[in-house]
Enzyme design. Structure first.
Site, PDB file in Angstrom:
ATOM      1  N   MET A   1       8.611  30.743  -9.034  1.00  0.00           N
ATOM      2  CA  MET A   1       7.454  31.617  -8.872  1.00  0.00           C
ATOM      3  C   MET A   1       7.222  32.059  -7.418  1.00  0.00           C
ATOM      4  O   MET A   1       6.092  32.342  -7.025  1.00  0.00           O
ATOM      5  CB  MET A   1       6.209  30.939  -9.450  1.00  0.00           C
TER       6      MET A   1
ATOM      7  N   LEU B   1      11.920  35.863  -3.296  1.00  0.00           N
ATOM      8  CA  LEU B   1      13.015  35.614  -2.348  1.00  0.00           C
ATOM      9  C   LEU B   1      13.349  36.918  -1.653  1.00  0.00           C
ATOM     10  O   LEU B   1      13.478  37.956  -2.293  1.00  0.00           O
ATOM     11  CB  LEU B   1      14.244  35.099  -3.094  1.00  0.00           C
TER      12      LEU B   1
ATOM     13  N   HIS C   1      12.800  37.527 -16.719  1.00  0.00           N
ATOM     14  CA  HIS C   1      11.396  37.946 -16.651  1.00  0.00           C
ATOM     15  C   HIS C   1      10.877  38.118 -18.077  1.00  0.00           C
ATOM     16  O   HIS C   1      11.557  38.723 -18.925  1.00  0.00           O
ATOM     17  CB  HIS C   1      11.284  39.262 -15.876  1.00  0.00           C
TER      18      HIS C   1
ATOM     19  N   ASP D   1      10.899  42.047  -9.358  1.00  0.00           N
ATOM     20  CA  ASP D   1      11.350  42.335 -10.732  1.00  0.00           C
ATOM     21  C   ASP D   1      11.950  43.741 -10.855  1.00  0.00           C
ATOM     22  O   ASP D   1      11.751  44.424 -11.865  1.00  0.00           O
ATOM     23  CB  ASP D   1      10.180  42.167 -11.729  1.00  0.00           C
TER      24      ASP D   1
HETATM   25  C1  GAR Z   1       9.731  31.846 -18.165  1.00  0.00           C
HETATM   26  O1  GAR Z   1       9.026  32.357 -19.262  1.00  0.00           O
HETATM   27  C2  GAR Z   1      10.120  32.952 -17.227  1.00  0.00           C
HETATM   28  O2  GAR Z   1      10.360  34.146 -17.867  1.00  0.00           O
HETATM   29  C3  GAR Z   1       8.918  33.047 -16.341  1.00  0.00           C
HETATM   30  O3  GAR Z   1       8.519  31.714 -16.139  1.00  0.00           O
HETATM   31  C4  GAR Z   1       8.789  30.980 -17.314  1.00  0.00           C
HETATM   32  C5  GAR Z   1       9.417  29.648 -16.936  1.00  0.00           C
HETATM   33  O4  GAR Z   1       9.522  28.823 -18.045  1.00  0.00           O
HETATM   34  N1  GAR Z   1       9.260  33.681 -15.095  1.00  0.00           N
HETATM   35  C6  GAR Z   1       8.500  34.591 -14.511  1.00  0.00           C
HETATM   36  O5  GAR Z   1       7.415  34.936 -14.955  1.00  0.00           O
HETATM   37  C7  GAR Z   1       9.068  35.150 -13.224  1.00  0.00           C
HETATM   38  N2  GAR Z   1       8.377  36.335 -12.844  1.00  0.00           N
HETATM   39  P1  GAR Z   1      10.472  27.550 -18.022  1.00  0.00           P
HETATM   40  O6  GAR Z   1      10.128  26.764 -16.764  1.00  0.00           O
HETATM   41  O7  GAR Z   1      10.093  26.804 -19.267  1.00  0.00           O
HETATM   42  O8  GAR Z   1      11.906  28.023 -18.038  1.00  0.00           O
END
Ligand code: GAR
Length: 208
Positions: free
Chosen positions: A97, A100, A116, A152
């Site tokens: 989160m 980079l 994403h 993104d």
């Molecule tokens: C995932 O749903 C991913 O798409 C989102 O964080 C979650 C992590 O879940 N990423 C973002 O929103 C990045 N902008 P996880 O830790 O269970 O893999």
């Protein structure tokens, strides 16, 4: 006989690690021809580290520094050095989160990918499934893309759709988007490890 080095993946995450687990399982059963060299988190208590260590993977916490949305310079250097020491071929963001930028992306140019939880370019940023539900779209999904200097915005590798129903809540829609992520991300990482993904400007293709 010279043994060929296995393709090495570094995974970065801040959350519970369900995408990391899906990728780790695909590496373990040979669907992804690669090994996970290291899992790094900017959150010491993140589930992703615990789930990595449970699987015998190296799970490392690196303190992110004073900023809320990015790494400070010394943290960024520590991330870079760790990934270099581990001879990582591909950096896989799995719920990482922080943004980079600069040096990191220069060192791992064209070798950083992200997942994403929406069909980009719709709903970049945080809680994308909630943005989709609030907007009232009928179809959302997830996107795997290369990471560039924007948020993104990098070239899209693959997308998977998820229908939105009138009965959906944040929780039910998020769960179905995450289910789609757990299918799509390992497929993309496998294609990248096999060297099948070609990039031409903003367009990508899978060549077998
Ligand atoms: C995932 O749903 C991913 O798409 C989102 O964080 C979650 C992590 O879940 N990423 C973002 O929103 C990045 N902008 P996880 O830790 O269970 O893999």
């Amino acid at each position: 006989m010279i043994e060929q080095k296995k393709f090495r993946i570094g995974i970065l995450g801040s959350g519970k690690g369900s995408n990391m687990v899906a990728i780790a399982e695909a590496c373990a059963n040979g669907t992804i021809p690669a090994e996970i060299a290291v899992v790094i988190s900017d959150v010491e208590s993140a589930g992703i580290l615990e789930r990595a260590r449970e699987r015998g993977l190296k799970g490392q916490f690196i303190a992110p520094g004073k900023f809320r949305t990015k790494l400070d310079e010394s943290a960024e250097n520590e991330f870079i050095n760790t990934l270099k020491t581990e001879q990582v071929d591909l950096v896989v963001l799995a719920g990482f989160m922080r943004i980079l930028k600069g040096d990191f992306l220069r060192v791992f140019e064209h070798r950083v990918v992200n997942i994403h939880p929406s069909l980009l370019p719709a709903f970049p940023g945080l809680e994308a499934w909630k943005q989709a539900l609030d907007y009232g779209v009928k179809v959302t999904g997830c996107t795997v893309h290369f990471v560039d200097q924007g948020v993104d915005t990098g070239p899209i590798i693959a997308q998977q759709t998820v229908p939105v129903s009138f009965e959906d809540t944040d929780e039910t829609l998020h769960a179905r988007v995450q289910e789609a992520e757990r299918e799509l991300y390992p497929e993309c990482v496998a294609a990248l490890a096999r060297g099948e993904v070609v990039v031409r400007g903003r367009q990508t293709a899978w060549k077998k």
